[in-house]
Design an enzyme around this catalytic site. Structure first.
Site, PDB file in Angstrom:
ATOM      1  CB  CYS A  70      -0.922   0.009   1.210  1.00 21.09           C
ATOM      2  SG  CYS A  70      -0.022  -0.094   2.754  1.00 21.09           S
ATOM      3  CB  CYS A 102       4.304  -0.283   2.386  1.00 23.67           C
ATOM      4  SG  CYS A 102       2.875  -1.083   3.102  1.00 23.67           S
TER       5      CYS A 102
END
Lengths: 338, 78
Positions: B11, B14
């Site tokens: 995502c 991250c």
């Protein structure tokens, strides 16, 4: 107190912009201003307050708690924690594996994941302010029922057979250990937080959640406002039938390709109901939009075989249809005076 | 050289986490190795449930959010 927002919208739309309350555009703009200001205000206040209260709730504690429960209670708690635990859909996979490798049955983990997108504090606040408490309670009960029953069916058909290999192995290993009581873990103590730490957590949550959902509020209310202003009252009843059985599956399939979170879809629900779409049909549409989303399914593909995904998909769709039919049948009695 | 692993299924948070670590390391003039770990099986081995999570030299030091600047500094200076 919420009248304030009606007055604000009156003043902005009719006095300042100079629209007439008798025109379609006028009612639509009024609706948009009233709902966006009211919802955003309530969200800011309530998200902060709720975050203060749940600052010490984390997934490790939730998992240990669910793990200790008897299986039947497990579904209930799985679904309940899915509703209240703050959790981003990008964490679905780690969460799924964290639960599975702790020996929590697939159905209970999925009860958590099914309920999670349907019920959250944002959805509850919006429903309460737009559609009232009766509807809100009905929505919560239905959201949990979808999760609990979906999870139970998944375990009845022994869905864990169709997990991807590595996940299935982790689950079997944990299940053997559970039989020997090797992995009984105590629920970790709640971290002791000072008020300042709670405030910091709540502030971060507020920023994160509002930053993520404000666009959805605008889009949802915008669509709702357009429906409100431009679709004549009773249009649905005349054109889509007032609760014929086929209108429910039609609503479920219409909701499928739409991908929204609860925040975006609730203002639309408000308008659909006001325009005469039966409550059950509306709910079926909403659940299908929110809870059965392709991005989520694509993510779950990393831990599940196609067969299991297909089964989950069918269970969800069947659940939504049952919800629609049941609520349409008992709705007039349930929402008398609504 | 410290070895950082950013755990997460890919995502946006991250990516941000990995970038912050690299940025802070540059500020401190340190060279680090930052690897994004996206395979579910590996994340499971680390027993992480909330992502993004960060492991330094194979040990999880953080999970559930993008770490703050000061926290990253403390890992780098440890």
């Amino acid at each position: 107190m919420l009248d304030l927002f009606t007055q604000l919208a009156d003043w902005l739309a009719y006095n300042l912009i100079g629209l007439s309350p008798d025109t379609r555009l006028g009612t639509a703009i009024h609706f948009f201003i009233e709902d966006t200001t009211k919802i955003l205000f309530l969200l800011v206040v309530m998200i902060y307050v709720i975050a203060l209260a749940r600052a010490s709730l984390n997934l490790e504690r939730v998992r240990a708690y669910i793990q200790q429960k008897h299986r039947l209670k497990g579904y209930f708690f799985g679904s309940g924690f899915g509703a209240i635990t703050p959790f981003c859909s990008c964490s679905s996979i780690p969460l799924f594996l964290g639960f599975t490798s702790a020996g929590i049955p697939l159905g209970i983990t999925m009860a958590f994941l099914f309920t999670s997108p349907i019920i959250n504090e944002v959805a509850v606040i919006m429903l309460w302010s737009l559609l009232g408490w009766k509807f809100t309670v009905a929505y919560i009960v239905i959201g949990m029922a979808v999760g609990i029953i979906g999870g139970m069916i998944l375990d009845l058909v022994k869905g864990e057979r169709w997990l991807k290999d590595f996940a299935a192995k982790a689950y079997q290993k944990a299940a053997v250990e559970a039989d020997n009581h090797e992995n009984d873990i105590e629920v970790p103590e709640a971290p002791k937080l000072t008020m300042a730490e709670r405030h910091q957590f709540a502030k971060d949550e507020l920023k994160e959640i509002v930053g993520r959902i404000w666009k959805w509020v605008l889009i949802g209310v915008g669509l709702g406002a357009a429906l409100h202003g431009f679709v004549p009252d009773g249009w649905f009843a005349e054109n889509l039938g007032s609760g014929q059985w086929w209108s429910v599956p039609a609503a479920v399939f219409a909701g499928l390709p739409l991908y929204s979170n609860a925040t975006g879809v609730i203002p639309v629900m408000e308008s659909l109901i006001m325009k005469g779409l039966p409550v059950g049909t509306t709910l079926a549409f909403c659940m299908s939009t929110v809870a059965a989303s392709f991005p989520e399914f694509i993510m779950l593909k990393q831990v599940m075989t196609f067969r299991l995904l297909a089964i989950i998909f069918v269970i969800l769709l069947a659940n939504f249809m049952v919800v629609g039919w049941v609520i349409n049948a008992i709705g007039p009695w349930l929402f008398a005076g609504f | 050289m410290k070895h950082f692993e950013v755990l997460g299924t890919g995502c946006k948070k991250c990516v941000n986490t990995a970038e912050s670590i690299e940025r802070v390391a540059r500020e401190l003039g340190q060279s680090v190795e930052v690897v994004k770990v996206t395979e579910p099986a590996k994340i499971m081995e680390y027993q992480v449930m909330s992502t993004p999570a960060v492991a330094v030299d194979g040990k999880v030091v953080h999970s559930g959010s993008i770490p703050e600047h000061d926290k990253i500094v403390s890992w780098l200076e440890a």
